[in-house]
Design an enzyme around this catalytic site. Structure first.
Site, PDB file in Angstrom:
ATOM      1  CE1 TYR A 143      -3.160  -2.859   0.046  1.00 36.72           C
ATOM      2  CE2 TYR A 143      -3.805  -2.281   2.269  1.00 36.72           C
ATOM      3  CZ  TYR A 143      -3.959  -3.063   1.145  1.00 36.72           C
ATOM      4  OH  TYR A 143      -4.920  -4.052   1.125  1.00 36.72           O
ATOM      5  CE  LYS A 193       0.358 -16.622  -2.105  1.00 38.70           C
ATOM      6  NZ  LYS A 193      -0.211 -17.978  -2.311  1.00 38.70           N
ATOM      7  CG  ASP A 226      -2.791 -19.312  -0.459  1.00 35.26           C
ATOM      8  OD1 ASP A 226      -1.930 -19.419   0.452  1.00 35.26           O
ATOM      9  OD2 ASP A 226      -2.662 -19.877  -1.557  1.00 35.26           O
ATOM     10  CG  ASP A 250      -7.057  -4.208   4.118  1.00 31.35           C
ATOM     11  OD1 ASP A 250      -8.005  -4.142   4.908  1.00 31.35           O
ATOM     12  OD2 ASP A 250      -6.953  -3.492   3.110  1.00 31.35           O
ATOM     13  CG  ASP A 254     -12.008  -6.155   6.803  1.00 27.61           C
ATOM     14  OD1 ASP A 254     -11.572  -5.706   7.876  1.00 27.61           O
ATOM     15  OD2 ASP A 254     -12.556  -5.455   5.944  1.00 27.61           O
TER      16      ASP A 254
END
Ligand code: NAD
Length: 368
Positions: A143, A193, A226, A250, A254
């Protein structure tokens, strides 16, 4: 702890102001029942300030925020924000506050209250008893990485963002997660990852090094991000602390927020670097926003904001007994079947924001 703690309260807009007002009643109870030494001041943040000053927070209040030992924040946003220029939002809204305070670590605890089994999208036996903490890096990664932007001509444009982390950035967020695990069940699961991203492989290496050098008392596992998303839904009880980067955090936080069944019961904290005087910038806010659809009706769930007070007492004031008392009173209130509209099963009459807080405070007094 008997050092004076300076707390700045920023209620904000919409239900942010409503739930913060109620959470302050709980803080008042804790200050008096546990003889806590705190100076609590309150100031405006949000659309009213913009109308007066052209910024969402005044310069003087931003300076106060930088000096505060802890900030209790509600939420901002809603009607009127179409008139706030994007740059003013970025610089003086919640992102600006985080930037000015150097808040690099976001902590999001998620609990699966057994009493909310009927409103959670997960089966009761899967959600009930969940007690996990997502520690998300907040100021680096995809980001914020450079280069970024869109280049080229129409038809051949390229959108670019850069996923970049330095060793120092990974090490400091890893320490936050390991330290948090020491106060919990002693387990960190780091999600990355590393199989497809070089920065992810570096993340895994640095987390492993910090663990070996400084936190060998903590159990460390690694998981691909994942798979972590899958396990948060399938078997969330396996997690204690989940450590992850900005973008994965993020998404994962959530996803985990769905577990209790409402955004209204979730607190969060954002922490900066420890200052020379030993204090640490910290901002506590419920996970939800200003909820314009229910603002002004007195029906918002105050539990997220109340649990922010508990988080603040534990993290910034070292007042663990007061924090534990608040958490227990919230759980007892839910166990007694008291529900605001967002967590009321069909057919049950919900209580107001104030009545929910009254119920928590009466249990605090009864349990004391
Ligand atoms: P929201 O969290 O405000 O609301 C989402 C839904 O959840 C709404 O239906 C709302 O009624 C419900 N809800 C949220 N909190 C609740 C509570 N405590 N009790 C009962 N129901 C609750 O998210 P949104 O609608 O996407 O955003 C509304 C405004 O809030 C926007 O302007 C957004 O930018 C802002 N926002 C601010 C913050 C912040 O200040 N940190 C965070 C998120 C959103």
């Amino acid at each position: 702890m008997n050092t004076l703690l300076n707390i700045l309260v920023l209620p904000g807009d919409g239900i942010g102001a409503e739930v913060t007002a109620e959470s302050l009643r709980v803080l008042d109870w804790a200050v008096s029942a546990h003889s806590l030494d705190m100076k609590i001041s309150e100031t405006q943040f949000g659309i009213e300030v913009f109308r007066e000053h052209g910024a969402l927070i005044s310069n003087a209040d931003m300076a106060l925020a930088k000096r505060a030992d802890a900030i209790l924040f509600g939420a901002i946003g809603g009607p009127g924000y179409q008139d706030v220029p994007a740059q003013v939002r970025r610089e003086t809204g919640i992102l600006g506050l985080r930037k000015h305070l150097g808040l690099f670590a976001n902590l999001r605890p998620v609990r699966g209250f057994a009493a909310l089994g009927d409103v959670s999208p997960l089966k009761s036996d899967i959600m009930s008893g969940v007690d996990l903490l997502v520690v998300r890096e907040l100021t680096g990664g995809l980001y914020f990485g450079e280069p970024r932007g869109v280049t080229g001509e129409a038809g051949a444009r390229r959108g670019i963002n850069t996923h970049v982390y330095t060793e120092a950035e990974i090490a400091r967020i890893a320490r936050v997660a390991f330290e948090a695990a020491r106060t919990r069940r002693g387990k960190v699961c780091s999600a990355d990852k590393s199989n497809v991203m070089e920065a992810g492989a570096l993340w895994r290496d640095v987390v492993t090094e910090i663990h070996a050098a400084e936190f060998s008392d903590i159990t460390l596992d690694h998981i691909l991000a994942d798979n972590c998303a899958l396990q948060i839904i399938r078997d969330p009880k396996r997690f204690d602390v989940i450590l992850t980067d900005n973008m994965f955090g993020d998404l994962l936080s959530d996803g985990a927020a769905a577990i209790p069944g409402s955004l209204g019961v979730l607190p969060s904290a954002s922490l900066g670097e420890t200052r020379k005087n030993g204090s640490r910038p910290a901002l506590y806010e419920p996970v939800h926003g200003s909820a314009p659809d229910i603002a002004g009706k007195g029906i918002a769930n105050p539990i997220g904001a109340i649990l922010c007070v508990a988080m603040m007492l534990r993290q910034s004031a070292n007042a663990n007994p007061a924090a534990a008392a608040i958490e227990k009173a919230v759980e007892d209130t839910l166990d007694a079947g008291i529900r605001t509209a967002d967590i009321a099963p069909t057919g049950q009459s919900p209580v107001s924001t104030r009545a929910m807080t009254d119920a928590v405070i009466s249990r605090l007094s009864a349990n004391a």
